[in-house]
Design an enzyme around this catalytic site. Structure first.
Site, PDB file in Angstrom:
ATOM      1  N   LYS A 191      54.126  78.533  54.346  1.00  0.00           N
ATOM      2  CA  LYS A 191      55.443  78.264  53.761  1.00  0.00           C
ATOM      3  C   LYS A 191      55.820  76.804  53.988  1.00  0.00           C
ATOM      4  O   LYS A 191      56.044  76.373  55.105  1.00  0.00           O
ATOM      5  CB  LYS A 191      56.524  79.147  54.399  1.00  0.00           C
ATOM      6  CG  LYS A 191      57.821  79.051  53.587  1.00  0.00           C
ATOM      7  CD  LYS A 191      59.051  79.466  54.345  1.00  0.00           C
ATOM      8  CE  LYS A 191      59.611  78.378  55.208  1.00  0.00           C
ATOM      9  NZ  LYS A 191      60.119  77.201  54.479  1.00  0.00           N
ATOM     10  N   GLU A 265      54.481  73.330  67.410  1.00  0.00           N
ATOM     11  CA  GLU A 265      54.503  71.870  67.494  1.00  0.00           C
ATOM     12  C   GLU A 265      55.932  71.464  67.182  1.00  0.00           C
ATOM     13  O   GLU A 265      56.365  71.559  66.033  1.00  0.00           O
ATOM     14  CB  GLU A 265      53.490  71.290  66.502  1.00  0.00           C
ATOM     15  CG  GLU A 265      53.056  69.903  66.877  1.00  0.00           C
ATOM     16  CD  GLU A 265      53.911  68.857  66.201  1.00  0.00           C
ATOM     17  OE1 GLU A 265      54.936  68.478  66.819  1.00  0.00           O
ATOM     18  OE2 GLU A 265      53.590  68.451  65.086  1.00  0.00           O
ATOM     19  N   CYS A 299      57.893  63.516  64.378  1.00  0.00           N
ATOM     20  CA  CYS A 299      58.122  64.266  65.626  1.00  0.00           C
ATOM     21  C   CYS A 299      57.711  63.456  66.835  1.00  0.00           C
ATOM     22  O   CYS A 299      58.298  63.584  67.894  1.00  0.00           O
ATOM     23  CB  CYS A 299      57.401  65.597  65.578  1.00  0.00           C
ATOM     24  SG  CYS A 299      55.686  65.458  65.107  1.00  0.00           S
ATOM     25  N   GLU A 396      66.903  64.425  69.877  1.00  0.00           N
ATOM     26  CA  GLU A 396      66.013  63.910  68.838  1.00  0.00           C
ATOM     27  C   GLU A 396      66.885  63.543  67.630  1.00  0.00           C
ATOM     28  O   GLU A 396      67.559  64.408  67.079  1.00  0.00           O
ATOM     29  CB  GLU A 396      65.009  65.001  68.466  1.00  0.00           C
ATOM     30  CG  GLU A 396      64.028  64.579  67.407  1.00  0.00           C
ATOM     31  CD  GLU A 396      62.972  65.657  67.122  1.00  0.00           C
ATOM     32  OE1 GLU A 396      63.358  66.812  66.895  1.00  0.00           O
ATOM     33  OE2 GLU A 396      61.784  65.317  67.110  1.00  0.00           O
TER      34      GLU A 396
HETATM   35  P1  NAI Z   1      63.533  73.451  60.871  1.00  0.00           P
HETATM   36  O1  NAI Z   1      62.828  73.705  62.144  1.00  0.00           O
HETATM   37  O2  NAI Z   1      64.677  74.331  60.514  1.00  0.00           O
HETATM   38  O3  NAI Z   1      62.498  73.546  59.661  1.00  0.00           O
HETATM   39  C1  NAI Z   1      61.106  73.544  59.759  1.00  0.00           C
HETATM   40  C2  NAI Z   1      60.512  74.681  58.946  1.00  0.00           C
HETATM   41  O4  NAI Z   1      60.888  75.925  59.517  1.00  0.00           O
HETATM   42  C3  NAI Z   1      60.964  74.744  57.510  1.00  0.00           C
HETATM   43  O5  NAI Z   1      59.881  75.162  56.719  1.00  0.00           O
HETATM   44  C4  NAI Z   1      62.023  75.825  57.536  1.00  0.00           C
HETATM   45  O6  NAI Z   1      62.214  76.465  56.309  1.00  0.00           O
HETATM   46  C5  NAI Z   1      61.459  76.784  58.527  1.00  0.00           C
HETATM   47  N1  NAI Z   1      62.421  77.667  59.195  1.00  0.00           N
HETATM   48  C6  NAI Z   1      63.727  77.450  59.443  1.00  0.00           C
HETATM   49  N2  NAI Z   1      64.254  78.491  60.103  1.00  0.00           N
HETATM   50  C7  NAI Z   1      63.259  79.384  60.299  1.00  0.00           C
HETATM   51  C8  NAI Z   1      63.181  80.655  60.938  1.00  0.00           C
HETATM   52  N3  NAI Z   1      64.215  81.194  61.532  1.00  0.00           N
HETATM   53  N4  NAI Z   1      61.992  81.267  60.968  1.00  0.00           N
HETATM   54  C9  NAI Z   1      60.916  80.713  60.411  1.00  0.00           C
HETATM   55  N5  NAI Z   1      60.934  79.524  59.785  1.00  0.00           N
HETATM   56  C10 NAI Z   1      62.094  78.858  59.733  1.00  0.00           C
HETATM   57  O7  NAI Z   1      63.969  71.952  60.861  1.00  0.00           O
HETATM   58  P2  NAI Z   1      65.126  71.263  59.973  1.00  0.00           P
HETATM   59  O8  NAI Z   1      66.354  72.091  60.000  1.00  0.00           O
HETATM   60  O9  NAI Z   1      64.581  70.918  58.670  1.00  0.00           O
HETATM   61  O10 NAI Z   1      65.388  69.960  60.822  1.00  0.00           O
HETATM   62  C11 NAI Z   1      66.222  70.001  61.957  1.00  0.00           C
HETATM   63  C12 NAI Z   1      65.747  69.076  63.023  1.00  0.00           C
HETATM   64  O11 NAI Z   1      64.499  69.546  63.490  1.00  0.00           O
HETATM   65  C13 NAI Z   1      65.478  67.656  62.599  1.00  0.00           C
HETATM   66  O12 NAI Z   1      66.615  66.873  62.647  1.00  0.00           O
HETATM   67  C14 NAI Z   1      64.467  67.242  63.611  1.00  0.00           C
HETATM   68  O13 NAI Z   1      65.119  66.826  64.778  1.00  0.00           O
HETATM   69  C15 NAI Z   1      63.686  68.482  63.897  1.00  0.00           C
HETATM   70  N6  NAI Z   1      62.420  68.543  63.151  1.00  0.00           N
HETATM   71  C16 NAI Z   1      61.269  68.328  63.824  1.00  0.00           C
HETATM   72  C17 NAI Z   1      60.078  68.320  63.159  1.00  0.00           C
HETATM   73  C18 NAI Z   1      58.802  68.080  63.853  1.00  0.00           C
HETATM   74  O14 NAI Z   1      57.816  67.729  63.212  1.00  0.00           O
HETATM   75  N7  NAI Z   1      58.707  68.275  65.136  1.00  0.00           N
HETATM   76  C19 NAI Z   1      60.007  68.509  61.708  1.00  0.00           C
HETATM   77  C20 NAI Z   1      61.262  68.803  61.100  1.00  0.00           C
HETATM   78  C21 NAI Z   1      62.410  68.790  61.812  1.00  0.00           C
END
Ligand code: NAI
Ligand code: MG
Length: 792
Positions: A191, A265, A299, A396
């Protein structure tokens, strides 16, 4: 654009847009909306959501919000396909991965432009970094596909993998997930993030074109609800997630007790450490790549600048001058350095955090506040004079904001670097090679770049320490996430279930029972025998129900004391492996000298036959020898990554490990779990078999006489699941092994979500005669990759 003579005078860049007509016409063809990619074909679109170009705000496509029924269909397709994919020869799978790599490479320009339009990242980066690394990842893993059987003997594919990726490197994260999964014989349902689904859909088309068998790769678009449905699906054997720590925690809880394998990750707040002897000009270029690459939406971004006080002002001056040359604007322009933030919500998140920082009175520097008239942009920002407690130093930000602090000594630099709950990456700048490697060793992070930053390669593992998650992606270490060890079928344990005579409702034996004679085995904490905090002990019964002794009834307080003692003994991890080996040999020798006594005790408490009891002691001695032998042989690797880099993959101890032993084979299980853990340099808090703890409490004197430093092994007897709960909740415990019942296993996994400690749980019987080897050592360590450049 002005006349040529004007340009020569200003030497300014003119606009240099990358052509995007081919991508626009592809989007036009799919104007009615994208379906999902399930079982080798696109489904009819439904429940469409809009997809935007964040640089312009323009709507560029519509994609399907995957429903639980879609997830069902995708998982079923993956399951069916896996039955045929796994038995293919490594060579056949290899050819498929190779074909994917070739097709990606053929479409590099298309994919780069599409990525830039969907995500907002500069075309220079998607063209020169993201997409080439995608191809590299598939090529690298094409190689692994044909080597997996010979290089990973005794393992098999996990099955169907549910993979969830973020929006910051959409296609690259897809490659990091799909390539190793397929190479290792699994099939996937992936996804993509809701803000950036397009390159994944283009990749689906590539799968068709490259002739990948239907169902091996399935792509289901949608938001967090779709992700949650995938995580929860009972047909998924493994979940791999990249994204926020918050969602990572939710996934840890959702998968607890399901037996699903999990890798996470997550976020970071990575230090970028500049010593006074660093080449400051290189460090400035490094900082640009650390925090302004991909708008800081990385990240492992070097978002905390830690600089030696003596050179701080000089470095800040150079940074400010360099910031004035960063070009922010149209991501499709080939000379743009900083593009658009992925979506309005992310821009608002950055702005909200910055307002918090403003309230703290922090000083912000921006070379130029002017931003493009439309689209989601945030200017590169440097914040100086920040305190370690500031929200901007802790959270972050995931935007182009560099937060600076100073230090005076190397020790202070390391302390500041580690003053975070994360541990994804670090960058260390100094011309002193000794200092560089020492600091790299002391920083708790999964990747350390020396005099460099944000270097990636498919041959190197990537992943975090602490709350940045667990598991690695890339390299040999990454493949372990997609294989499981074949286990010899064990007979269910013949041991009687623990008979704990102090369970609620039963009268605990008082510590002074027995006419003032204290026959109670105490706890063992910090190298000393300690009375349990509760003051209570419990009766240990033999199979006939006769009392054979008393053991201390440990509680939360005892576990906390034991964890503290273990943390204080951390220098064990820095002892030479030779030293640790000698201590283990010594323990084996001392156990051997008392073999008859230990065998008698086993017989008395477990009712084992003479032969069985002697065999268990003998096996325990042999096993200790095996791990003494391994102590200096489970070494890391030098990965073949980029030219002019040595990438050292170091197997480092977790630190403090909790070990909850099962009921069967009480001495052998204890030795089989504790010896690999301490051989690798961990300090442990052990909960021995509740029913048969006395062989382990007898072991105190073996530890005392074998030069095991105080605090390396701590033992708390009592109710296993109650003590496991405290261990799982404790933030000072870095990893936890639990062997017990299904309910306890679920509890441990769910409660470990607090500090995201790595867990290894088993609720089924283990054949302890065979439970030995590298798998235990691998589980007792985490891999740190240190990138060291060479050459001038
Ligand atoms: P997120 O963690 O919500 O999104 C990442 C993925 O997880 C997306 O595909 C999303 O649809 C999915 N997702 C969201 N809720 C889920 C759930 N309950 N179960 C399974 N999948 C789920 O991150 P978001 O809201 O886009 O960004 C928020 C913050 O997260 C950012 O400001 C940043 O600080 C951090 N982040 C860190 C990343 C990394 O590579 N470590 C990447 C993206 C965001
Ligand atoms: Mg988008």
């Amino acid at each position: 654009m002005g006349a040529i003579k004007d340009i020569l005078r200003t030497m300014d860049y003119g606009p240099s847009p990358e052509g995007s007509d081919h991508v626009r016409s592809w989007l036009e063809e799919h104007k009615s909306g994208f379906g999902l990619f399930i079982d080798g074909a696109f489904t009819k679109p439904h429940d469409l959501f809009d997809v935007f170009n964040p640089a312009t705000g323009e709507k560029i496509a519509r994609a399907t919000q995957g429903s639980p029924a879609d997830i069902d269909a995708a998982v079923a397709a993956a399951r069916k396909a896996q039955a045929k994919w796994a038995p293919l020869s490594g060579f056949e799978r290899s050819k498929h991965l190779y074909a994917l790599a070739r097709h990606v490479q053929k479409r590099e320009r298309f994919l780069s432009v599409l990525e830039t339009i969907d995500n907002g990242k500069p075309i220079r980066e998607s063209r020169d970094i993201d997409i080439p690394l995608v191809a590299r990842h598939f090529y690298h893993h094409a190689g692994w596909a044909s080597l997996i059987d010979s290089e990973f003997p005794g393992t098999r594919p996990v099955g169907v993998c549910g993979q969830i990726i973020p929006w910051n490197f959409p296609l690259l994260m897809l490659a990091w997930k799909i390539a190793p999964a397929l190479a290792a014989g699994n099939t996937v349902v992936l996804k993509p993030a809701e803000y950036t689904p397009l390159t994944a859909l283009a990749f689906a088309a590539i799968c068709i074109e490259a002739g990948l068998p239907a169902g091996v790769v399935n792509i289901v678009t949608g938001d967090g609800l779709t992700g949650a449905a995938l995580v929860a699906h009972s047909g998924v054997d493994k979940v791999a997630f990249t994204g926020s720590t918050e969602v990572g925690r939710a996934i840890r809880k959702a998968t607890a007790g399901t037996g699903k394998k999990l890798s996470l990750e997550l976020g970071g707040k990575s230090p970028f450490v500049v010593f006074e002897d660093a080449d400051l000009d290189s460090a400035v270029e490094g900082a640009v790549d650390a925090i302004w690459f991909n708008q800081g939406e990385v990240c492992c971004a070097g978002s905390r600048l830690l600089v030696a006080e003596s050179v701080a002002d000089a470095l800040y001056a150079k940074l400010r001058a360099r910031m004035a040359n960063l070009r922010i604007g149209d991501p499709l322009d080939k000379s743009t350095d900083v593009g658009a933030i992925v979506a309005p919500v992310q821009l608002e998140r950055i702005q909200r955090l910055m307002r918090e920082g403003e309230k703290e009175g922090l000083e912000f520097f921006r070379a130029d506040d002017s931003l493009p008239a439309r689209g989601c942009f945030y200017p590169p920002t440097l914040v100086t004079g920040v305190e370690a407690a500031s929200i901007l130093a802790r959270e972050e930000i995931f935007g182009p904001v560099l937060v600076a602090m100073t230090f005076r000594t190397p020790d202070e630099a390391v302390a500041l670097a580690n003053n975070t709950r994360y541990g994804l990456a670090a960058s260390v700048w100094t011309e002193n090679v000794n200092r560089a490697l020492e600091v790299a060793a002391r920083i708790k992070a999964g990747v350390v770049w020396i005099n460099s930053t944000n270097m990636f390669d498919a041959a190197s593992g990537f992943g975090g320490y602490r709350e940045s998650g667990f598991g690695r992606e890339g390299g040999r270490e990454g493949l372990h996430e997609y294989r499981i060890a074949d286990e010899p079928k064990a007979k269910p344990s013949s041991a009687k279930p623990a008979r704990l005579n102090a369970a609620p409702g039963l009268a605990p034996a008082s510590a002074t029972a027995g006419a003032g004679l204290d026959r109670t085995a105490k706890l063992y904490i910090g190298g000393k025998q300690a009375r349990p905090d509760s003051g209570y002990s419990y009766a240990v019964l033999d199979p006939a129900g006769r009392e054979v002794g008393l053991a201390g009834l440990g509680n939360r307080k005892d576990i906390r004391n034991a964890v503290e003692a273990a943390a204080k003994a951390a220098s064990w991890g820095a002892a030479t492996a030779h030293n640790r080996a000698q201590v283990l040999y010594y323990a084996a020798e001392n156990l051997s000298a008392r073999a008859a006594e230990f065998a008698r005790r086993l017989r008395a408490t477990t009712g084992a036959s003479v032969r069985a009891a002697e065999a268990e002691v003998e096996a325990s001695i042999r096993r200790t020898f095996v791990y003494a032998g391994y102590a200096d042989k489970f070494d890391g690797a030098v990965h073949a990554t980029r030219s002019r880099f040595i990438t050292l993959a170091m197997n480092e101890p977790w630190g403090v490990m909790g070990v909850v032993c099962p009921d069967g084979a009480p001495l052998l299980a204890f030795v089989s779990l504790v010896m690999p853990a301490i051989a690798m340099g961990n300090c442990v808090v052990v909960v021995p078999s509740a029913g048969h703890p006395l062989s382990v409490t007898d072991f105190y004197s073996v530890l005392d006489t074998s030069d095991v430093p105080a605090g390396v092994v701590n033992i708390v007897t009592g109710e296993a699941n109650a003590l496991a709960k405290t261990l799982a909740e404790h933030d000072g415990v870095d990893a936890l092994w639990y062997l017990g019942d299904a309910e306890g296993a679920k509890q441990v996994e769910a409660l470990s979500a607090g500090n995201l400690k790595a867990t290894w749980v088993k609720a089924s019987a283990v054949d302890w005669r065979q439970a030995e080897g590298r798998e235990f050592l691998r589980r007792a360590t985490q891999v740190k990759n240190i990138w060291t450049p060479y050459g001038e």
